[in-house]
Design a protein around this motif. Structure first.
Motif, PDB file in Angstrom:
ATOM      1  N   PHE A  67       0.822  -1.208   0.000  1.00 37.81           N
ATOM      2  CA  PHE A  67       0.000   0.000   0.000  1.00 37.81           C
ATOM      3  C   PHE A  67       0.859   1.263   0.000  1.00 37.81           C
ATOM      4  N   GLU A  68       2.022   1.210   0.645  1.00 38.98           N
ATOM      5  CA  GLU A  68       2.933   2.349   0.593  1.00 38.98           C
ATOM      6  C   GLU A  68       3.406   2.583  -0.842  1.00 38.98           C
ATOM      7  N   THR A  69       3.721   1.483  -1.533  1.00 43.65           N
ATOM      8  CA  THR A  69       4.168   1.599  -2.923  1.00 43.65           C
ATOM      9  C   THR A  69       3.049   2.121  -3.809  1.00 43.65           C
ATOM     10  N   ILE A  70       1.842   1.587  -3.599  1.00 42.68           N
ATOM     11  CA  ILE A  70       0.694   2.060  -4.372  1.00 42.68           C
ATOM     12  C   ILE A  70       0.483   3.552  -4.133  1.00 42.68           C
ATOM     13  N   ALA A  71       0.569   3.957  -2.854  1.00 43.53           N
ATOM     14  CA  ALA A  71       0.377   5.370  -2.524  1.00 43.53           C
ATOM     15  C   ALA A  71       1.423   6.233  -3.215  1.00 43.53           C
ATOM     16  N   ASN A  72       2.670   5.773  -3.185  1.00 44.77           N
ATOM     17  CA  ASN A  72       3.750   6.547  -3.786  1.00 44.77           C
ATOM     18  C   ASN A  72       3.592   6.635  -5.299  1.00 44.77           C
ATOM     19  N   LYS A  73       3.325   5.479  -5.929  1.00 43.03           N
ATOM     20  CA  LYS A  73       3.200   5.481  -7.387  1.00 43.03           C
ATOM     21  C   LYS A  73       1.962   6.242  -7.832  1.00 43.03           C
ATOM     22  N   THR A  74       0.895   6.137  -7.046  1.00 45.69           N
ATOM     23  CA  THR A  74      -0.312   6.889  -7.378  1.00 45.69           C
ATOM     24  C   THR A  74      -0.039   8.380  -7.308  1.00 45.69           C
ATOM     25  N   TYR A  75       0.704   8.792  -6.290  1.00 45.33           N
ATOM     26  CA  TYR A  75       1.042  10.213  -6.163  1.00 45.33           C
ATOM     27  C   TYR A  75       1.891  10.667  -7.348  1.00 45.33           C
ATOM     28  N   GLN A  76       2.862   9.841  -7.739  1.00 46.10           N
ATOM     29  CA  GLN A  76       3.726  10.207  -8.857  1.00 46.10           C
ATOM     30  C   GLN A  76       2.916  10.402 -10.138  1.00 46.10           C
ATOM     31  N   VAL A  77       1.994   9.465 -10.394  1.00 40.86           N
ATOM     32  CA  VAL A  77       1.177   9.549 -11.609  1.00 40.86           C
ATOM     33  C   VAL A  77       0.246  10.755 -11.542  1.00 40.86           C
ATOM     34  N   ASP A  78      -0.399  10.954 -10.389  1.00 40.15           N
ATOM     35  CA  ASP A  78      -1.311  12.101 -10.248  1.00 40.15           C
ATOM     36  C   ASP A  78      -0.562  13.419 -10.423  1.00 40.15           C
ATOM     37  N   PHE A  79       0.620  13.502  -9.837  1.00 39.15           N
ATOM     38  CA  PHE A  79       1.426  14.719  -9.961  1.00 39.15           C
ATOM     39  C   PHE A  79       1.794  14.957 -11.423  1.00 39.15           C
ATOM     40  N   LEU A  80       2.246  13.891 -12.081  1.00 35.65           N
ATOM     41  CA  LEU A  80       2.669  14.011 -13.476  1.00 35.65           C
ATOM     42  C   LEU A  80       1.488  14.388 -14.373  1.00 35.65           C
ATOM     43  N   ARG A  81       0.324  13.793 -14.102  1.00 37.88           N
ATOM     44  CA  ARG A  81      -0.871  14.093 -14.891  1.00 37.88           C
ATOM     45  C   ARG A  81      -1.271  15.560 -14.722  1.00 37.88           C
ATOM     46  N   THR A  82      -1.226  16.042 -13.486  1.00 40.61           N
ATOM     47  CA  THR A  82      -1.582  17.441 -13.220  1.00 40.61           C
ATOM     48  C   THR A  82      -0.579  18.387 -13.867  1.00 40.61           C
ATOM     49  N   GLU A 168       3.416   5.935 -19.919  1.00 40.27           N
ATOM     50  CA  GLU A 168       4.289   4.882 -19.394  1.00 40.27           C
ATOM     51  C   GLU A 168       4.153   4.765 -17.881  1.00 40.27           C
ATOM     52  N   SER A 169       4.053   5.893 -17.208  1.00 42.54           N
ATOM     53  CA  SER A 169       3.903   5.893 -15.745  1.00 42.54           C
ATOM     54  C   SER A 169       2.562   5.313 -15.334  1.00 42.54           C
ATOM     55  N   GLU A 170       1.509   5.629 -16.087  1.00 47.03           N
ATOM     56  CA  GLU A 170       0.183   5.090 -15.781  1.00 47.03           C
ATOM     57  C   GLU A 170       0.163   3.577 -15.944  1.00 47.03           C
ATOM     58  N   GLU A 171       0.852   3.075 -16.949  1.00 48.88           N
ATOM     59  CA  GLU A 171       0.886   1.630 -17.187  1.00 48.88           C
ATOM     60  C   GLU A 171       1.700   0.895 -16.130  1.00 48.88           C
ATOM     61  N   ASN A 172       2.666   1.576 -15.525  1.00 49.70           N
ATOM     62  CA  ASN A 172       3.541   0.940 -14.534  1.00 49.70           C
ATOM     63  C   ASN A 172       3.242   1.401 -13.115  1.00 49.70           C
ATOM     64  N   SER A 173       1.993   1.758 -12.875  1.00 52.26           N
ATOM     65  CA  SER A 173       1.652   2.317 -11.564  1.00 52.26           C
ATOM     66  C   SER A 173       1.400   1.252 -10.503  1.00 52.26           C
ATOM     67  N   ARG A 174       1.364  -0.029 -10.899  1.00 49.15           N
ATOM     68  CA  ARG A 174       1.157  -1.096  -9.919  1.00 49.15           C
ATOM     69  C   ARG A 174       2.487  -1.634  -9.413  1.00 49.15           C
TER      70      ARG A 174
END
Length: 438
Positions: A67-82, A168-174
């Motif tokens: 869940f920590e990894t999911i949280a981190n990767k989700t944040y990275q993708v959300d930040f990049l998308r924004t 690429e980040s969205e595809e590797n977010s898991r």
């Protein structure tokens, strides 16, 4: 690949102990024909996982880390998308192409001013230095009119390449599931679970209730399902509510019936009916296209990977099994079966489920069935009587309950099968089973 959920009406009835030993029995049954590491035991108690502790196996990475990894990767993708949206509108505004309306520009400018770049890993991305430089100049850009100061930098940012990075980040977010599987060599099966650190419990409890995180987690589990021949899910009491999407989409669900007293039996019957209610509501909503939220997101992913017909067949033909645990005698089993039939008949559900509820196993009442200290939880191969019982359960799992009697059979037929399949009758003293643990 087969996925079996073992679930019970409440905690403390020996469900985890039975899950551990069923995994051990399946491993033994498969070992001559397949290599090691074909069985995985998953501790689905996301709040207080215990299996790793019971087996004294302490993985370096646990559910908490997932869940920590999911949280981190989700944040990275959300930040990049924004950031991509901000850069696109800023460039459109500076180039005067009319795509950036005043409200859109104001909103993007506000996002730019308030976005927190401290947790974003700029160094992991192409032209991350240029992205970071945008924020170094943020103090100079006070109003949208000041965006001209960023024009040289924005001109160097390639939107097409930026979009490729985002995709690429969205595809590797898991998270990669291999990092979190703990192979226990002594028992030749794998575990996914592990303790939650004290300092991380507050954030963890919050995250495991957020649908966005659960969707990612369920995807991680499905990657796990594809890796192993058999996956045993030790599901906590209340797991039907917490992970209903997962529970309703598994084709084999094993209920542990607590036979220690009449109150426990009634509670077990009621819990089974509650699951049936959840399942029927889920399936009706699925057929009518009414699924929402996590359920909809999860099922859509299943359909994308398996196809509509396969998902519909799994849901339509779900098999329910019962393990009678802490049995005092055959009379209590017979009475339980009568109560269950009467209960379902009262609710007009007996005809629908009489051939879908299978009698999978029977385990006698004994202290070690609910032992919760150290390796006493793994009794398989240490006691012939109990091992025989668990072998019977494991065999029925491999045949998808195909040989198990269903609820429409007579009590005598069911009890004879349960006794014969495990090579044990109540006429033999139960004390013999405990001889190695006295």
């Amino acid at each position: 690949m087969a996925v079996v959920s073992i679930i019970g009406p409440k905690g403390g009835i020996g469900k985890t102990t039975l899950s551990i030993n069923t995994a051990a029995a399946l491993t033994r049954a498969l070992k001559p024909a397949t290599p090691d590491n074909r069985v995985c035991l998953v501790d689905l108690d996301l709040r207080l996982p215990t299996i790793s502790s019971l087996l004294e196996s302490h993985p370096q990475k646990t559910f908490y880390d997932v869940f920590e990894t999911i949280a981190n990767k989700t944040y990275q993708v959300d930040f990049l998308r924004t950031l991509y949206r901000i850069v696109t509108l800023f460039k459109a505004h500076l180039n005067g192409d009319g795509r950036a309306s005043s409200p859109q520009l104001s909103k993007s400018f506000a996002l730019y001013q308030n976005l927190n770049p401290e947790l974003f890993h700029f160094s992991e991305f192409r032209f991350g230095d240029q992205m970071h430089e945008l924020f170094l100049h943020r103090g100079e850009v006070v109003t949208p009119a000041d965006l001209t100061l960023l024009k040289p930098l924005l001109d160097r940012l390639d939107l097409k390449a930026f979009r490729e990075i985002l995709q690429e980040s969205e595809e590797n977010s898991r998270p990669a599931i291999d990092e979190y599987i703990n192979y226990v060599e002594e028992y030749s099966f794998s575990i996914l679970g592990g303790e939650v650190p004290i300092l991380g419990k507050k954030n963890h409890r919050k995250r495991i209730n957020e649908p966005a995180f659960l969707v990612f987690f369920l995807e991680v589990l499905h990657e796990l399902f594809d890796r192993f021949d058999y996956v045993i899910l030790d599901t906590p009491a209340g797991g039907v509510n917490h992970l209903s999407s997962l529970m309703n989409s598994i084709d084999q669900v094993l209920f542990v019936f607590d036979m220690s007293n009449s109150i426990a039996v009634n509670g077990s019957i009621d819990a089974l009916h509650s699951f049936i209610d959840y399942y029927e509501e889920f399936y009706d909503d699925f057929k009518a296209g009414r699924l929402t939220g996590l359920d909809k997101a999860y099922v859509n992913r299943l359909i994308a990977s398996q196809g509509q017909e396969a998902v519909d067949e799994t849901l339509r033909n779900k098999k329910l099994g019962i393990i009678f645990n802490r049995c005092q005698d055959t009379k209590s089993i017979s009475q339980c079966l009568d109560r269950l039939r009467e209960y379902l008949d009262t609710l007009d559900q007996y005809d629908a489920y009489k051939k879908r509820i299978h009698m999978v196993g029977m385990v006698p009442h004994h202290k070690i069935i609910n032992i919760t200290n150290n390796r006493g939880a793994l009794f398989y191969d240490k006691d012939r009587g109990l091992s025989s019982r668990i072998n019977s359960v494991a065999q029925n799992v491999t045949t998808r309950f195909g040989e198990c009697p269903t609820l429409d059979r007579s009590n005598r037929e069911i009890i004879n099968y349960l006794q014969k399949s495990s090579g044990f009758t109540f006429s033999k003293k139960i004390s013999r089973i405990a001889s190695n643990f006295s």
